[in-house]
Structure formats: structure tokens, C-alpha cells
Scaffold this active site. Structure first.
Site, PDB file in Angstrom:
ATOM      1  N   THR A  86       0.880  -1.180   0.000  1.00  0.00           N
ATOM      2  CA  THR A  86       0.000   0.000   0.000  1.00  0.00           C
ATOM      3  C   THR A  86       0.914   1.226   0.000  1.00  0.00           C
ATOM      4  O   THR A  86       1.019   1.933   1.012  1.00  0.00           O
ATOM      5  CB  THR A  86      -0.919   0.015   1.239  1.00  0.00           C
ATOM      6  OG1 THR A  86      -0.102  -0.160   2.410  1.00  0.00           O
ATOM      7  CG2 THR A  86      -1.958  -1.086   1.198  1.00  0.00           C
ATOM      8  N   CYS A 267       7.408   1.739   7.902  1.00  0.00           N
ATOM      9  CA  CYS A 267       6.143   2.000   8.601  1.00  0.00           C
ATOM     10  C   CYS A 267       5.994   3.419   9.140  1.00  0.00           C
ATOM     11  O   CYS A 267       5.085   4.144   8.732  1.00  0.00           O
ATOM     12  CB  CYS A 267       5.983   1.029   9.755  1.00  0.00           C
ATOM     13  SG  CYS A 267       5.583  -0.616   9.194  1.00  0.00           S
TER      14      CYS A 267
HETATM   15  C1  UDX Z   1       7.674  -0.370  13.451  1.00  0.00           C
HETATM   16  C2  UDX Z   1       6.799  -0.742  14.658  1.00  0.00           C
HETATM   17  O1  UDX Z   1       7.632  -0.932  15.797  1.00  0.00           O
HETATM   18  C3  UDX Z   1       5.984  -1.974  14.369  1.00  0.00           C
HETATM   19  O2  UDX Z   1       5.135  -2.251  15.463  1.00  0.00           O
HETATM   20  C4  UDX Z   1       5.170  -1.708  13.115  1.00  0.00           C
HETATM   21  O3  UDX Z   1       4.391  -2.817  12.772  1.00  0.00           O
HETATM   22  C5  UDX Z   1       6.071  -1.335  11.950  1.00  0.00           C
HETATM   23  O4  UDX Z   1       6.850  -0.207  12.316  1.00  0.00           O
HETATM   24  P1  UDX Z   1       9.979  -1.173  12.401  1.00  0.00           P
HETATM   25  O5  UDX Z   1       9.771  -0.071  11.403  1.00  0.00           O
HETATM   26  O6  UDX Z   1      10.392  -2.507  11.915  1.00  0.00           O
HETATM   27  O7  UDX Z   1       8.625  -1.389  13.239  1.00  0.00           O
HETATM   28  O8  UDX Z   1      11.121  -0.708  13.419  1.00  0.00           O
HETATM   29  P2  UDX Z   1      11.258  -0.103  14.887  1.00  0.00           P
HETATM   30  O9  UDX Z   1      12.141  -0.985  15.658  1.00  0.00           O
HETATM   31  O10 UDX Z   1       9.961   0.222  15.474  1.00  0.00           O
HETATM   32  O11 UDX Z   1      12.082   1.230  14.564  1.00  0.00           O
HETATM   33  C6  UDX Z   1      11.568   2.238  13.702  1.00  0.00           C
HETATM   34  C7  UDX Z   1      12.538   3.372  13.565  1.00  0.00           C
HETATM   35  O12 UDX Z   1      12.588   4.146  14.756  1.00  0.00           O
HETATM   36  C8  UDX Z   1      13.978   2.969  13.276  1.00  0.00           C
HETATM   37  O13 UDX Z   1      14.515   3.845  12.320  1.00  0.00           O
HETATM   38  C9  UDX Z   1      14.663   3.129  14.623  1.00  0.00           C
HETATM   39  O14 UDX Z   1      16.042   3.367  14.503  1.00  0.00           O
HETATM   40  C10 UDX Z   1      13.925   4.307  15.181  1.00  0.00           C
HETATM   41  N1  UDX Z   1      13.944   4.362  16.655  1.00  0.00           N
HETATM   42  C11 UDX Z   1      13.301   3.424  17.385  1.00  0.00           C
HETATM   43  C12 UDX Z   1      14.608   5.418  17.293  1.00  0.00           C
HETATM   44  O15 UDX Z   1      15.200   6.286  16.647  1.00  0.00           O
HETATM   45  N2  UDX Z   1      14.567   5.478  18.647  1.00  0.00           N
HETATM   46  C13 UDX Z   1      13.926   4.549  19.404  1.00  0.00           C
HETATM   47  O16 UDX Z   1      13.940   4.702  20.647  1.00  0.00           O
HETATM   48  C14 UDX Z   1      13.279   3.493  18.760  1.00  0.00           C
END
Ligand code: UDX
Length: 436
Positions: A86, A267
Site C-alpha cells: 500500500t 512503517c
Molecule cells: C515499526 C513498529 O515498531 C511496528 O510495530 C510496526 O508494525 C512497523 O513499524 P519497524 O519499522 O520494523 O517497526 O522498526 P522499529 O524498531 O519500530 O524502529 C523504527 C525506527 O525508529 C527505526 O529507524 C529506529 O532506529 C527508530 N527508533 C526506534 C529510534 O530512533 N529510537 C527509538 O527509541 C526506537
């Protein structure tokens, strides 16, 4: 029970494989023949810990099959999960053409009662649209005697721990219109009763919104702590202490308060923009989430300024960059801050040498004129500074002497706060992290 999962991208493949692991017969469908051929041979096209074993094991047991034949898959299944892409349009709204296409296929081949479940993140009211499109296709094909119902079962999988997240979720959300659909979906997840996973049964619209609200809230925590980190730098405070103490308040929680170059991935950037966009269509402003997106964009510029503050004018300089994926344990570079920072460095006239344990192949499609290196020390070779852009475990214990010898300037810009400032100062580096 027989189910179909349509779309064998990240979400579809993990969902299909994990349901098969629960003992359900799953057929995964994709129109990409080459991908299906590879999957049939047990080759998993994405890097996701544990996924390949589960795919192979369940293929071997005959519970997981792959096909391009959507008609066969629809007709043999009681539940059909839609996990097709999507993607966002230019203006941030969501392109639902793949979902529409699947809906038409389902309507044209209905041969009995089915529950059609959206698994991809889709804007609220997509289930209504799905219902209309399936209904119209059903009418055109003269199959009105067959009933169906639509449901929403959003996924909350994180890349890098998707299998674990599916097998041990914090909650399962089921949005459905009737008891029959609820019963079928509950049955599919019955393997999780043993570990007492909370099940939230709600309306379709609420389920659709839960996914957006959750992701937007997590993104808000990240942008919030990044702005606090900027303030910490200005006043000489340490954001780790601030975040830790904040997180000890149970109402706030410790997670997602790690500062850095901003959030990336498939996401958060897409879901936040999309939430802002479709809220407008209902006459509602999302002022907080709008600011969250803006802060995230600005944070990437702030990272480049941080590099400039230690290296000076970037024209003609060489920078080593460690980490290209948007986070560790994935080869995904979508919306990766590392890629964005590299492009900005190049715009300012710098040459870039980079290394990533898994994401070099995918990064090659996004980056031009960078040197892809064999290891972290190779990336550091002759560079005026080393930028730590993604917190892979293998970057946590680098040989600092070897690094200093390889670098032309003993400068480290740690965008993920992997290292302690005192340790780096002792090792003879000019070092900066984020918010400390
Ligand atoms: C996320 C959601 O966690 C998940 O529930 C949803 O279904 C899809 O999106 P994802 O994108 O795989 O998952 O990664 P995630 O571990 O959540 O990290 C997302 C981004 O945020 C990364 O770029 C990460 O580096 C950043 N992040 C995360 C931070 O900068 N600080 C944090 O404290 C946590």
C-alpha cells in the site's frame, strides 16, 4: 483450516509462515512468478532472523505452499489475508490499487463463505471499500449466493524481530463485522491462548485506526526525545540520563526514547504522513503528528550539521559511514536516515566510503558514487571522520586503535550513541554523540 495470504512481501511472508507454524494450512500468493519459484525452492528473499527455518520446516510438512494462482488460493480458503503493498502517493495519501485488484479477484472467484482480512496497513474505511469492490465483482460474476465478511487484523511486526513479534505479540487486534468472522479469526490465533496474549475484539474502523495510532504514538516518542536531545546539547545535559529517569515513570515507559538521526523504515514515515492525510479528509487536524514528521525531517539535517561542526566544510572531504539499513538486523534501507545523511553529505561535496553487514545490496540501488567497503576499517580508511549511522552489534566493539590508524582524522560522529564519550576521549578521538 485452510487460509490464503495474498502478497508475499515482508508482512505476507511472515504472516503466512507463522500461521503455518501454528498448524494451519497456508497458501501464499504472489503475482511475481520468479519470487514464487524461489520461495518454492525454500529461498527466502528477505533477511529476517528465523524466517527461513520456519518457511522450510512448514513447506516440508506440507502446511505452507506458494502459488501465483490466486483463484485456486481463494477458492480453497476460509480466510483470506490481504498483505499487498500500500505505497504512498506523492501527497502522502495511500495507493490502494493493489488492494482493489485483490478484492476484484476475490469477488470473481467466491465459491462459499469467506472472511477477507486486511493485514497491510490501510487507511481507515478501507474495509468498507473492500466490501464494495468484492460485492461488485461478485455481482458481475453472478456469484451473489456466496456470502463474505470483511475484517481488519493489523500487524505490529518489527523488522529484525518479526517472527518473535508474531509468535509472542503484546496483543492481537481483531476488527470484524460479525460473530462468524470473529470466531474464525480467534480460532486462527488459538495457539496464542496458552501464553495468554490479550485479544482486542472491536469494530473494523477501530482496528484500522489502532495501527495508525500506535505507530504515530511511538514515532511521537522518538521525535520528542530527539528534540529533548537537542536541548541537552545546548545546556550540557545527558539525554540518556533524562530518558532513563523519564522512562522509570511507569506511565511513560522506557521504550522508544532512544535519540538518534530520526525514525526510518517502511512503517513510521509512511503511517504518520498517511494519518495526517486521511484525518484531513474527515476534517480533522493531527497537529501533533504533523509536528512529529517535521521534527523527524529536521533531525536528519541536524545530523549533517553535527558532522560539519567537527569536520568543517565538507567540500572535498572523505567520510566513512557505518550502517546503511534504517535499523540493525535488517537489509531494509527504506527511508533510512543513513541513506539520507549520505545523500546530504554528497550534496555538500563530500566523498563517502560505507559499510553495512547486510544492506549493501539494497543500498546500491539508492546511492551513486559511494565506495562500498569490505569492513568497518576499510570504510574508515583515509576518511576525515567516521559516522556511525546504524547500531549493528558488530559496530559496538570496534578495535579503536585500528580505527584511529585507518582514519585520516581521529573523529567519530556517533548518531546512535553506541559509545561512551569518555571512552572515546580516552582512545584519542574527537567524538560527538546525540544529546550528550
Ligand atoms: C515499526 C513498529 O515498531 C511496528 O510495530 C510496526 O508494525 C512497523 O513499524 P519497524 O519499522 O520494523 O517497526 O522498526 P522499529 O524498531 O519500530 O524502529 C523504527 C525506527 O525508529 C527505526 O529507524 C529506529 O532506529 C527508530 N527508533 C526506534 C529510534 O530512533 N529510537 C527509538 O527509541 C526506537
Amino acid at each position: 483450516m485452510n487460509i490464503a495470504v495474498i502478497g508475499t512481501g515482508y508482512v505476507g511472508l511472515v504472516t503466512g509462515a507463522c500461521f503455518a507454524e501454528f498448524g494451519i494450512n497456508v497458501v501464499c500468493v504472489d503475482k511475481d512468478e520468479e519470487k514464487i519459484d524461489r520461495l518454492e525452492r525454500g529461498e527466502v528473499p528477505i533477511f529476517e532472523p528465523g524466517l527461513e527455518e520456519i518457511v522450510r520446516r512448514n513447506q516440508h510438512r506440507g502446511r505452507l505452499t506458494f502459488t501465483t494462482d490466486a483463484r485456486m488460493a481463494v477458492q480453497r480458503s476460509l480466510a483470506i489475508f490481504i498483505a499487498v503493498p500500500t505505497p504512498p502517493h506523492e501527497d502522502g495519501s495511500t495507493d490502494l490499487s493493489y488492494v482493489d485488484e485483490v478484492a476484484r479477484t476475490i469477488g470473481e472467484h467466491l465459491n462459499g463463505y469467506k472472511v477477507v482480512v486486511t493485514k497491510s496497513t490501510v487507511p481507515v474505511k478501507t474495509a468498507e471499500r473492500l466490501k464494495r469492490t468484492i460485492g461488485e465483482a461478485r455481482a458481475r460474476s453472478g456469484r451473489e449466493q456466496f456470502r463474505f465478511s470483511v475484517a481488519s487484523n493489523p500487524e505490529f511486526l518489527r523488522e529484525g524481530s518479526a517472527v518473535e513479534d508474531f509468535m509472542r505479540p503484546d496483543r492481537v487486534v481483531i476488527g470484524a463485522e460479525d460473530d462468524e468472522a470473529v470466531a474464525i479469526l480467534k480460532d486462527l490465533y488459538s495457539a496464542l491462548y496458552l501464553i495468554e496474549v490479550p485479544l482486542v475484539i472491536t469494530t473494523v474502523a477501530s482496528a484500522e485506526l489502532i495501527k495508525y495510532a500506535s505507530n504515530a504514538f511511538l514515532a511521537t516518542k522518538i521525535s520528542f526525545i530527539n528534540e529533548i536531545a537537542n536541548l541537552c546539547e545546548a545546556i550540557g545535559a545527558d539525554v540518556h540520563d533524562v530518558a532513563r529517569a523519564m522512562g522509570l515513570d511507569g506511565r511513560i515507559g522506557r521504550k522508544f526514547l532512544h535519540p538518534g538521526p530520526g525514525f526510518g523504515g517502511s512503517c513510521f514515515p509512511k503511517d504518520t504522513t498517511s494519518l495526517v492525510q486521511f484525518s484531513k479528509e474527515y476534517g480533522v487536524e493531527q497537529r501533533i503528528v504533523t509536528a512529529v514528521c517535521e521534527v523527524n525531517r529536521l533531525q536528519r539535517d541536524a545530523m549533517v550539521r553535527k558532522i560539519e561542526s567537527l569536520v568543517g566544510d565538507l567540500e572535498g572531504k572523505t567520510l566513512g559511514v557505518l550502517g546503511l539499513s534504517f535499523k540493525p538486523n535488517t537489509d531494509d534501507v527504506r527511508e533510512s536516515p543513513a541513506i539520507d545523511v549520505i545523500l546530504k553529505l554528497q550534496e555538500r561535496g563530500a566523498s563517502v566510503r560505507c559499510y553495512d553487514p547486510q544492506a549493501m545490496e539494497s543500498a546500491r540501488r539508492e546511492l551513486k558514487n559511494v565506495s562500498f567497503c569490505t569492513d568497518p576499517y576499510d570504510a574508515a580508511r583515509g576518511a576525515h571522520a567516521l559516522v556511525l549511522a546504524t547500531e549493528w552489534n558488530e559496530f559496538r566493539k570496534l578495535d579503536l586503535d585500528r580505527l584511529r590508524e585507518a582514519l585520516a582524522g581521529a573523529v567519530i560522529v556517533d548518531l546512535r550513541n553506541i559509545y561512551e564519550p569518555e571512552e572515546m576521549a580516552r582512545a584519542g578521538f574527537r567524538y560527538t554523540g546525540v544529546g550528550r
